[in-house]
Design a protein around this motif. Structure first.
Motif, PDB file in Angstrom:
ATOM      1  N   THR A 124       0.452  -1.344   6.556  1.00 51.68           N
ATOM      2  CA  THR A 124       1.186  -2.574   6.853  1.00 51.68           C
ATOM      3  C   THR A 124       0.281  -3.479   7.689  1.00 51.68           C
ATOM      4  O   THR A 124      -0.290  -3.039   8.687  1.00 51.68           O
ATOM      5  CB  THR A 124       2.473  -2.251   7.643  1.00 51.68           C
ATOM      6  N   GLY A 125       0.134  -4.727   7.259  1.00 50.40           N
ATOM      7  CA  GLY A 125      -0.744  -5.661   7.986  1.00 50.40           C
ATOM      8  C   GLY A 125      -2.186  -5.187   7.986  1.00 50.40           C
ATOM      9  O   GLY A 125      -2.885  -5.226   9.003  1.00 50.40           O
ATOM     10  N   ALA A 126      -2.656  -4.739   6.820  1.00 51.49           N
ATOM     11  CA  ALA A 126      -3.937  -4.030   6.723  1.00 51.49           C
ATOM     12  C   ALA A 126      -5.132  -4.814   7.264  1.00 51.49           C
ATOM     13  O   ALA A 126      -5.993  -4.231   7.934  1.00 51.49           O
ATOM     14  CB  ALA A 126      -4.186  -3.647   5.266  1.00 51.49           C
TER      15      ALA A 126
ATOM     16  N   ASP B 121      -6.902   8.945  10.515  1.00 51.03           N
ATOM     17  CA  ASP B 121      -6.143   9.208  11.750  1.00 51.03           C
ATOM     18  C   ASP B 121      -5.387   7.961  12.216  1.00 51.03           C
ATOM     19  O   ASP B 121      -4.364   8.061  12.889  1.00 51.03           O
ATOM     20  CB  ASP B 121      -7.066   9.687  12.871  1.00 51.03           C
ATOM     21  N   ASP B 122      -5.921   6.780  11.879  1.00 56.30           N
ATOM     22  CA  ASP B 122      -5.291   5.523  12.297  1.00 56.30           C
ATOM     23  C   ASP B 122      -4.142   5.126  11.360  1.00 56.30           C
ATOM     24  O   ASP B 122      -3.517   4.090  11.545  1.00 56.30           O
ATOM     25  CB  ASP B 122      -6.349   4.413  12.341  1.00 56.30           C
ATOM     26  N   GLY B 123      -3.900   5.934  10.345  1.00 54.13           N
ATOM     27  CA  GLY B 123      -2.730   5.704   9.501  1.00 54.13           C
ATOM     28  C   GLY B 123      -2.976   4.922   8.232  1.00 54.13           C
ATOM     29  O   GLY B 123      -2.020   4.528   7.556  1.00 54.13           O
TER      30      GLY B 123
ATOM     31  N   HIS C  41     -17.798  -3.169   7.952  1.00 56.62           N
ATOM     32  CA  HIS C  41     -17.348  -4.521   7.559  1.00 56.62           C
ATOM     33  C   HIS C  41     -15.851  -4.475   7.288  1.00 56.62           C
ATOM     34  O   HIS C  41     -15.329  -3.458   6.827  1.00 56.62           O
ATOM     35  CB  HIS C  41     -18.063  -4.967   6.277  1.00 56.62           C
ATOM     36  N   GLY C  42     -15.188  -5.591   7.522  1.00 56.32           N
ATOM     37  CA  GLY C  42     -13.791  -5.698   7.128  1.00 56.32           C
ATOM     38  C   GLY C  42     -13.442  -7.114   6.729  1.00 56.32           C
ATOM     39  O   GLY C  42     -13.958  -8.084   7.313  1.00 56.32           O
ATOM     40  N   SER C  43     -12.572  -7.257   5.747  1.00 54.37           N
ATOM     41  CA  SER C  43     -12.122  -8.582   5.308  1.00 54.37           C
ATOM     42  C   SER C  43     -11.462  -9.313   6.472  1.00 54.37           C
ATOM     43  O   SER C  43     -10.848  -8.695   7.346  1.00 54.37           O
ATOM     44  CB  SER C  43     -11.115  -8.444   4.167  1.00 54.37           C
ATOM     45  N   ASP C  44     -11.555 -10.656   6.437  1.00 53.10           N
ATOM     46  CA  ASP C  44     -10.972 -11.438   7.534  1.00 53.10           C
ATOM     47  C   ASP C  44      -9.667 -12.137   7.162  1.00 53.10           C
ATOM     48  O   ASP C  44      -9.087 -12.840   7.988  1.00 53.10           O
ATOM     49  CB  ASP C  44     -11.996 -12.440   8.082  1.00 53.10           C
TER      50      ASP C  44
ATOM     51  N   THR D  41      -1.485  -7.170  -2.301  1.00 52.28           N
ATOM     52  CA  THR D  41      -0.465  -7.546  -1.325  1.00 52.28           C
ATOM     53  C   THR D  41      -1.102  -7.665   0.051  1.00 52.28           C
ATOM     54  O   THR D  41      -2.264  -7.341   0.232  1.00 52.28           O
ATOM     55  CB  THR D  41       0.623  -6.470  -1.246  1.00 52.28           C
ATOM     56  N   GLY D  42      -0.347  -8.100   1.033  1.00 49.00           N
ATOM     57  CA  GLY D  42      -0.824  -8.171   2.411  1.00 49.00           C
ATOM     58  C   GLY D  42      -1.047  -6.809   3.033  1.00 49.00           C
ATOM     59  O   GLY D  42      -1.428  -6.722   4.193  1.00 49.00           O
ATOM     60  N   ASN D  43      -0.776  -5.752   2.272  1.00 50.92           N
ATOM     61  CA  ASN D  43      -0.959  -4.414   2.827  1.00 50.92           C
ATOM     62  C   ASN D  43      -2.272  -3.762   2.414  1.00 50.92           C
ATOM     63  O   ASN D  43      -2.495  -2.599   2.687  1.00 50.92           O
ATOM     64  CB  ASN D  43       0.214  -3.509   2.428  1.00 50.92           C
ATOM     65  N   LEU D  44      -3.141  -4.530   1.755  1.00 52.09           N
ATOM     66  CA  LEU D  44      -4.443  -4.001   1.360  1.00 52.09           C
ATOM     67  C   LEU D  44      -5.557  -4.753   2.077  1.00 52.09           C
ATOM     68  O   LEU D  44      -5.460  -5.957   2.315  1.00 52.09           O
ATOM     69  CB  LEU D  44      -4.657  -4.154  -0.150  1.00 52.09           C
TER      70      LEU D  44
END
Ligand code: GDP
Length: 139
Positions: free
Chosen positions: A80-82, A29-31, A117-120, A2-5
């Motif tokens: 949410t909005g990961a 800590d960032d949730g 790294h993070g997905s775009d 989903t859009g939350n991952l």
């Protein structure tokens, strides 16, 4: 998916520097909820496969050599909005340009050794999660 991952990597520079724990604490800590996590050491071929989209770029050989130079931590995150949330926490690609309070500002050394790294996009998050994790590894 989903859009939350989203998908992240605590890169070899961070693992080597001993900041893995601090980065994971910042993520919590960032949730974010951690849905999958493991320590791996990519071969050069695996790093080349993961970054195939960049194969024509001048920095590709250095990037893939660095990403296969030592262990890294791969992670699947939920919020949410990961995708956007994780990129916000990471900061700009170049640590010198990253905002205060971001992981790359605090832990990144240079454009090539930038800590995480993070997905775009949601689409790439799904591809990257399944590159590293099987269904049974995602809780
Ligand atoms: P990201 O999504 O913020 O990680 O950035 P990109 O997808 O554009 O690039 C992937 C990774 O390649 C970055 O995290 C950097 O480690 C590296 N990289 C990107 N651009 C450059 C560059 O111009 N020079 C070097 N040496 N590395 C770069």
């Amino acid at each position: 998916m989903t859009g939350n991952l989203t998908f992240g990597i605590i890169k070899p520079d961070s693992v080597k520097a001993g900041t893995t724990g601090s980065i994971i604490q910042r993520i919590i800590d960032d949730g974010f909820e951690i849905r999958a996590l493991k320590l791996i050491h990519m071969t050069l071929k695996e790093a080349q496969g993961f970054y195939a989209v960049h194969r024509e770029r001048s920095f590709f050989p250095g990037l893939t050599e660095f990403m296969s130079s030592g262990p890294c931590v791969v992670i699947t995150l939920e919020k949410t909005g990961a995708v956007r949330a994780w990129r916000n926490l990471m900061g700009a690609t170049d640590p010198a340009k990253a905002d205060q309070g971001t992981l790359r500002k605090e832990f990144g050394a240079s454009l090539s050794e930038n800590a995480v790294h993070g997905s775009d996009s949601d689409e790439n998050a799904a591809i990257e999660i399944s590159f590293f994790f099987s269904q049974i590894e995602i809780v």
